[in-house]
Motif scaffolding. Sequence first.
Motif, PDB file in Angstrom:
ATOM      1  N   PRO A 100       0.829  -1.078  -0.102  1.00  0.00           N
ATOM      2  CA  PRO A 100       0.057   0.001   0.001  1.00  0.00           C
ATOM      3  C   PRO A 100       0.727   1.266  -0.108  1.00  0.00           C
ATOM      4  N   ALA A 101       2.146   1.332   0.720  1.00  0.00           N
ATOM      5  CA  ALA A 101       2.796   2.399   0.780  1.00  0.00           C
ATOM      6  C   ALA A 101       3.471   2.606  -0.833  1.00  0.00           C
ATOM      7  N   GLN A 102       3.805   1.625  -1.455  1.00  0.00           N
ATOM      8  CA  GLN A 102       4.420   1.698  -2.721  1.00  0.00           C
ATOM      9  C   GLN A 102       3.420   2.477  -3.616  1.00  0.00           C
ATOM     10  N   LEU A 103       2.044   2.295  -3.537  1.00  0.00           N
ATOM     11  CA  LEU A 103       1.153   2.743  -4.267  1.00  0.00           C
ATOM     12  C   LEU A 103       1.233   4.370  -4.175  1.00  0.00           C
ATOM     13  N   ASP A 104       1.473   4.489  -2.836  1.00  0.00           N
ATOM     14  CA  ASP A 104       1.357   6.200  -2.647  1.00  0.00           C
ATOM     15  C   ASP A 104       2.681   6.915  -3.583  1.00  0.00           C
ATOM     16  N   VAL A 105       3.838   6.095  -3.511  1.00  0.00           N
ATOM     17  CA  VAL A 105       4.722   6.522  -4.517  1.00  0.00           C
ATOM     18  C   VAL A 105       4.579   6.743  -5.782  1.00  0.00           C
ATOM     19  N   PHE A 107       1.580   7.059  -7.088  1.00  0.00           N
ATOM     20  CA  PHE A 107       0.296   7.857  -7.479  1.00  0.00           C
ATOM     21  C   PHE A 107       0.339   9.085  -6.875  1.00  0.00           C
ATOM     22  N   ALA A 109       1.653  10.646  -3.670  1.00  0.00           N
ATOM     23  CA  ALA A 109       1.211  11.128  -2.061  1.00  0.00           C
ATOM     24  C   ALA A 109       2.431  11.773  -1.558  1.00  0.00           C
ATOM     25  N   THR A 111       5.310  10.656  -1.280  1.00  0.00           N
ATOM     26  CA  THR A 111       6.375   9.834  -0.587  1.00  0.00           C
ATOM     27  C   THR A 111       7.459   9.204  -1.458  1.00  0.00           C
TER      28      THR A 111
END
Length: 191
Positions: A100-105, A107, A109, A111
């Motif tokens: 889930p944190a990789q998705l933020d990268v 898209f 967010a 990070t």
Amino acid sequence: MPFWTSALSEPRRSHRFLLYLPDLHSEDGSQSYQQYLAKKAAKPSYQVTAAEHKFLGNTYYYPGVVTWQPVAVSIVNAINPDGNQILMDALTRSGYMPPPAQLDVFFGAGTSASTVNKSAALAAIGDVRIEELNGQGGHIGTWELKNSFITDAKFGDLDYDQDAILNIDVTFRYDWAEYKSGPAISAAVDL
């Protein structure tokens, strides 16, 4: 002379030790590893390779590279401090990004991407120390694992047929170990 003939001589005992994990704590700092949770700790060990040379029907050996072996410890999986959370947070602080944190990268967010790396892994736990104690609680020696990081964490098995205390088994890899005799060694000699 055998140790049992002198009142000043005492063998080391396996149940007298403290395990220090100085920087092992939850992400928000509200929970940290406590020394009383240690149940078992292997002491450091090393292996020296041997280079072989054959000459006129004989084999000769020369010492080679020193490799320090992993150290395994077992700690009680407490509810407070939460051992599961502390170790999962250490993994995250080591640079691990769950999916889930990789998705933020990807898209936007804000990070940045990261992976587990040595610098972050070292900072996540600090140098591991195992202090051996005598019968009076005095320090007789300290092993320090230099540049140590976690390579394996097993959170235990759940089982309806048992009422045992859950343990977390953790394995540390390190570059080398240092040993220092403690003040209780010289105090026993001075008696």
